[in-house]
Design an enzyme around this catalytic site. Structure first.
Site, PDB file in Angstrom:
ATOM      1  N   LYS A  83      -9.555   7.163   4.789  1.00 15.87           N
ATOM      2  CA  LYS A  83     -10.886   6.799   5.277  1.00 15.87           C
ATOM      3  C   LYS A  83     -12.001   7.428   4.456  1.00 15.87           C
ATOM      4  O   LYS A  83     -12.962   6.759   4.095  1.00 15.87           O
ATOM      5  CB  LYS A  83     -10.993   7.227   6.752  1.00 15.87           C
ATOM      6  N   CYS A 141       0.825  -1.219   0.000  1.00 15.76           N
ATOM      7  CA  CYS A 141       0.000   0.000   0.000  1.00 15.76           C
ATOM      8  C   CYS A 141       0.852   1.260   0.000  1.00 15.76           C
ATOM      9  O   CYS A 141       0.333   2.371  -0.127  1.00 15.76           O
ATOM     10  CB  CYS A 141      -0.931   0.015   1.205  1.00 15.76           C
ATOM     11  N   HIS A 150      -9.048   4.803  -0.494  1.00 16.15           N
ATOM     12  CA  HIS A 150      -7.710   4.202  -0.447  1.00 16.15           C
ATOM     13  C   HIS A 150      -7.529   3.239  -1.624  1.00 16.15           C
ATOM     14  O   HIS A 150      -7.569   2.023  -1.455  1.00 16.15           O
ATOM     15  CB  HIS A 150      -7.561   3.494   0.900  1.00 16.15           C
TER      16      HIS A 150
END
Ligand SMILES: [Zn+2]
Lengths: 134, 386
Positions: free
Chosen positions: B331, B83, B335
């Site tokens: 959030k 990520c 993402h």
């Protein structure tokens, strides 16, 4: 959807996964899983070390949206278990009511089925932890 | 030593882009960034992406995107760090400029996550963990973060309500961001009433699965001048750092310390010559509320165990001392994993140019922190107004 060829991948680790065999370096550091280089001191003089399989739950969760391959088993408890020999191991808990799981709960290792019902058809076994059988 | 400045930034809205594919999104963001800089060619391209292979059966993204964006026969590669792929791609781009080998570099972060079945996407995200010793046991990425969350709450005496404050703050800021996936403020109750996905972690503790792409153009101040890019557009890359930690969560020295973030931040602070108190806003990697708390601690903004306290004391809001997630964070903005680090960079650029929809007054220095794995691969970058 296709998956890697699983048979050789899992047979490679069956001793570690059935008997909880990790590593111990020349300076006495024990770790799990086994690796070529000691993660504590960097020694390459590492031999196999079989853990007693006794430990305590230090954190846990209930997996409700599992990765594919595990849908059949949901929900299932997953925990971090601190072994009495030191290292922390991630594994599923079994033979336990989710409500009973608590910090510090004593557990012991047991060999169980990890999953089946997959397109590759193989049934995977490995360690899980359960409250000690008296 | 040469200096690096960002002279162009672009992005696509984050969301479920049923009508757009990976290449459409990446090219759109890239062209937006090039238009923003007012240029039509670059020396090279770095693509931040995590799991395009399993998700859409496409690798070789360097060639694909450079080709479809009409960039010619330039060098182009994909950078993967789970990520943190986007953050790593930005840093690789900066390194190419600083080294003197390339003068004008494009970086695009892209992830197309909604073209796969949800349980498969869950599995692919798990590829950032240790396949043999975590994924084998049915550990999803959410589950690993839930294990950390429960341990954090127990160790420091926090409640689910305390951590929910990070989600509330992110949504409050995201509500003003036209590029965010969720543009609605939420209350603590919204988080608490959402279903458990891996107890004690709830749906609203987690960032959404989504699609998106963001891009930046990096060059030197000399070249920026030569290209005629107005100085108001320049944002200096003042510092950067990157580090890894054990890939396997269970092997961590301390489950509640993001050691890789700590080391990466120390390097970035040193290079930029700043301390946490000099930073005007922080874009931290709040893929899960617990990660926002641990990140603030690792970045030296809060003491160990006090990350969540900062949220409770109201210190993370846009007008407080340590604003975080000024455009919604992972959030609320969303993402799209491999793109996230580039979104953070674009948002930092907008803040420092004074163009952000929820502007931090007089922002001069901003920090972005991008986490790969459960803290196993982390980038920290510091940006400064020129
Ligand atoms: Zn050792």
């Amino acid at each position: 959807m296709s998956r890697p060829m699983q048979v050789s991948r899992y047979w490679r680790h069956f001793r570690e996964k059935y008997r909880l065999i990790g590593g111990k370096c020349e300076n006495g550091h024990v770790f799990f899983p086994h690796r070529q280089v000691c993660p504590v001191c960097g020694s390459r003089n590492v031999e196999e070390y079989e853990f007693s399989g006794k430990g305590k739950v230090i954190s846990w969760t209930i997996v409700r949206n599992p990765p594919s391959g595990f849908e059949y088993y949901k929900p299932y408890p997953l925990a971090l278990v601190q072994l009495e020999d030191g290292p922390i191991v991630l594994a599923q808990l079994t033979d336990v009511d989710p409500e009973e799981i608590d910090f510090g709960m004593e557990v012991e290792v047991v060999t169980k089925k990890i999953r089946e019902f997959e397109e590759d058809g193989i049934i995977l076994y490995g360690y899980k932890f359960r409250p000690p059988v008296k | 030593m040469r200096k690096a400045v960002i002279i162009g930034a672009g992005m696509t809205p984050v969301g479920e882009h049923w009508k757009l594919g990976l290449r459409d999104l990446a090219v759109e963001a890239l062209l937006n960034a090039m238009d923003d800089a007012g240029i039509d060619k670059v020396d090279s391209l770095y693509v931040g992406n995590m799991i395009s292979g399993p998700l859409v059966e496409q690798e070789n993204l360097g060639a694909l995107i450079a080709d479809w964006a009409g960039l010619g026969n330039i060098p182009a590669v994909k950078i993967e760090a789970a990520c943190a792929s986007g953050g790593a791609a930005v840093q690789e781009g900066v390194k190419a400029v600083l080294s003197g080998l390339e003068d004008v570099v494009a970086v695009v972060g892209i992830e197309k996550m909604t073209d796969a079945w949800p349980s498969d996407t869950t599995r692919y995200l798990g590829y950032a963990a240790d396949a043999e010793w975590e994924l084998f046991h049915g550990a999803s990425f959410v589950a690993l973060n839930a294990l950390v969350m429960r341990y954090y709450m127990k160790t420091y005496g926090y409640t689910e309500e305390d951590l929910a404050l990070f989600a509330v703050n992110a949504h409050a800021n995201g509500a003003k961001n036209p590029y965010a996936m969720f543009k609605r403020p939420i209350k603590v109750e919204t988080v608490l009433k959402s279903p458990y996905i891996a107890d004690p972690l709830k749906l609203f503790d987690a960032s959404p699965v989504c699609d998106g792409a963001a891009a930046v153009i990096i060059t030197t101040p000399e070249k920026a001048e030569e290209l005629g890019v107005p100085k108001e557009k320049w944002v200096e890359v003042a510092g950067m750092g990157r580090a890894i930690d054990t890939i396997n969560l269970a092997n961590r020295e301390d489950l509640l310390t993001l050691k890789a973030a700590k080391i990466a931040a120390e390097r970035a602070y040193k290079m930029a010559g700043v301390e946490p108190k000099n930073i005007d806003f922080f874009e931290v990697h709040d893929a899960f509320t617990i990660m926002a708390a641990l990140s603030l601690e690792a970045l030296g903004v809060a003491k160990k165990g006090e990350g969540a306290k900062l949220a409770k004391e109201g210190q993370i809001a846009i007008d407080a001392d340590y604003p975080i997630q000024t455009m919604g964070g992972l959030k609320a903005r969303g993402h799209p994993v491999g793109a996230t680090g580039v979104y953070q960079t674009v948002e930092a650029v907008l803040q420092l140019r004074g163009e952000a929809p929820s502007q931090v007054p007089d922002a001069e220095v901003g920090l972005t922190q991008n986490i790969g794995g459960t803290g196993s691969n982390i980038t920290v970058s510091i940006f400064r107004r020129v």
